[in-house]
Design a protein around this motif. Structure first.
Motif, PDB file in Angstrom:
ATOM      1  N   VAL A 124      14.225   2.348  -4.561  1.00 41.34           N
ATOM      2  CA  VAL A 124      13.778   0.977  -4.297  1.00 41.34           C
ATOM      3  C   VAL A 124      13.322   0.842  -2.849  1.00 41.34           C
ATOM      4  O   VAL A 124      12.289   0.221  -2.569  1.00 41.34           O
ATOM      5  N   VAL A 125      14.046   1.439  -1.927  1.00 41.23           N
ATOM      6  CA  VAL A 125      13.656   1.395  -0.510  1.00 41.23           C
ATOM      7  C   VAL A 125      12.246   1.945  -0.348  1.00 41.23           C
ATOM      8  O   VAL A 125      11.401   1.342   0.316  1.00 41.23           O
ATOM      9  N   ASP A 126      11.973   3.079  -0.973  1.00 38.54           N
ATOM     10  CA  ASP A 126      10.652   3.706  -0.861  1.00 38.54           C
ATOM     11  C   ASP A 126       9.572   2.874  -1.554  1.00 38.54           C
ATOM     12  O   ASP A 126       8.472   2.711  -1.020  1.00 38.54           O
ATOM     13  N   LEU A 127       9.880   2.344  -2.732  1.00 37.88           N
ATOM     14  CA  LEU A 127       8.905   1.526  -3.452  1.00 37.88           C
ATOM     15  C   LEU A 127       8.568   0.264  -2.665  1.00 37.88           C
ATOM     16  O   LEU A 127       7.397  -0.128  -2.575  1.00 37.88           O
ATOM     17  N   VAL A 128       9.558  -0.355  -2.060  1.00 29.36           N
ATOM     18  CA  VAL A 128       9.314  -1.550  -1.246  1.00 29.36           C
ATOM     19  C   VAL A 128       8.421  -1.207  -0.052  1.00 29.36           C
ATOM     20  O   VAL A 128       7.534  -1.980   0.304  1.00 29.36           O
ATOM     21  N   ALA A 129       8.618  -0.040   0.543  1.00 25.28           N
ATOM     22  CA  ALA A 129       7.756   0.375   1.660  1.00 25.28           C
ATOM     23  C   ALA A 129       6.303   0.450   1.196  1.00 25.28           C
ATOM     24  O   ALA A 129       5.386   0.013   1.906  1.00 25.28           O
ATOM     25  N   TYR A 130       6.077   0.988   0.004  1.00 28.54           N
ATOM     26  CA  TYR A 130       4.714   1.065  -0.528  1.00 28.54           C
ATOM     27  C   TYR A 130       4.163  -0.335  -0.816  1.00 28.54           C
ATOM     28  O   TYR A 130       3.017  -0.639  -0.472  1.00 28.54           O
ATOM     29  N   LEU A 131       4.966  -1.186  -1.434  1.00 30.17           N
ATOM     30  CA  LEU A 131       4.496  -2.537  -1.744  1.00 30.17           C
ATOM     31  C   LEU A 131       4.131  -3.310  -0.479  1.00 30.17           C
ATOM     32  O   LEU A 131       3.178  -4.088  -0.477  1.00 30.17           O
ATOM     33  N   ARG A 132       4.841  -3.077   0.586  1.00 28.84           N
ATOM     34  CA  ARG A 132       4.476  -3.716   1.869  1.00 28.84           C
ATOM     35  C   ARG A 132       3.102  -3.247   2.327  1.00 28.84           C
ATOM     36  O   ARG A 132       2.324  -4.036   2.877  1.00 28.84           O
ATOM     37  N   GLU A 133       2.819  -1.984   2.120  1.00 27.81           N
ATOM     38  CA  GLU A 133       1.533  -1.423   2.552  1.00 27.81           C
ATOM     39  C   GLU A 133       0.343  -2.007   1.796  1.00 27.81           C
ATOM     40  O   GLU A 133      -0.754  -2.058   2.346  1.00 27.81           O
ATOM     41  N   ILE A 134       0.530  -2.402   0.552  1.00 24.08           N
ATOM     42  CA  ILE A 134      -0.617  -2.857  -0.245  1.00 24.08           C
ATOM     43  C   ILE A 134      -0.816  -4.375  -0.171  1.00 24.08           C
ATOM     44  O   ILE A 134      -1.677  -4.908  -0.881  1.00 24.08           O
ATOM     45  N   GLN A 135      -0.091  -5.053   0.690  1.00 27.37           N
ATOM     46  CA  GLN A 135      -0.250  -6.508   0.792  1.00 27.37           C
ATOM     47  C   GLN A 135      -1.602  -6.876   1.384  1.00 27.37           C
ATOM     48  O   GLN A 135      -2.037  -6.303   2.390  1.00 27.37           O
ATOM     49  N   ARG A 136      -2.275  -7.829   0.726  1.00 29.85           N
ATOM     50  CA  ARG A 136      -3.542  -8.354   1.246  1.00 29.85           C
ATOM     51  C   ARG A 136      -3.236  -9.434   2.263  1.00 29.85           C
ATOM     52  O   ARG A 136      -2.211 -10.094   2.191  1.00 29.85           O
TER      53      ARG A 136
END
Length: 132
Positions: free
Chosen positions: A118-130
């Motif tokens: 989850v920590v890693d997935l959240v890091a990715y989701l932060r990166e794709i924010q418009r």
């Protein structure tokens, strides 16, 4: 006293670096089927779900410009379940639920425990924010 001791133990716990590259891999393996390759909610399974997948690129926009980390963590790790097409979201919840042994610092400064995927997935989701 116990709350203070627990907080100190959490702060003393080893810090885990968030790895967005690993999170991207988790995303494509576990999330893209519904949320789409770009995270916009248009995956191939979106049409059969009773609740349409969220556009994950607009989480911050819909939250006043702030990434809703705690809500995202709890949605992914199962503490805030969403029922979509008759089953809990995510379908691969068992993989992300695991154990709650990795601390993340919430925007409030308080730690929130979750699993390393989850920590890693959240890091990715932060990166794709418009950005608006």
């Amino acid at each position: 006293m116990i709350t203070r001791l627990a907080a100190l133990l959490l702060l003393a716990a080893p810090a885990y670096a968030q790895d967005a590259d690993i999170g991207r891999s988790h995303y494509f393996t576990h999330c893209a089927t519904c949320h789409g390759l770009e995270g916009s909610g248009d995956g191939p399974m979106a049409g059969v779900l009773t609740i349409q997948p969220t556009d994950l690129t607009e989480l911050s926009i819909r939250n006043g410009g702030v990434f809703p980390m705690v809500r995202v963590v709890e949605r992914i790790d199962g503490r805030d379940p969403l029922v979509a097409h008759g089953s809990p979201m995510p379908v691969y919840g068992g993989y992300f639920e695991g154990s709650f042994d990795v601390p993340m610092k919430a925007p409030s400064g308080q730690p929130i425990l979750t699993s390393l995927p989850v920590v890693d997935l959240v890091a990715y989701l932060r990166e794709i924010q418009r950005i608006e």
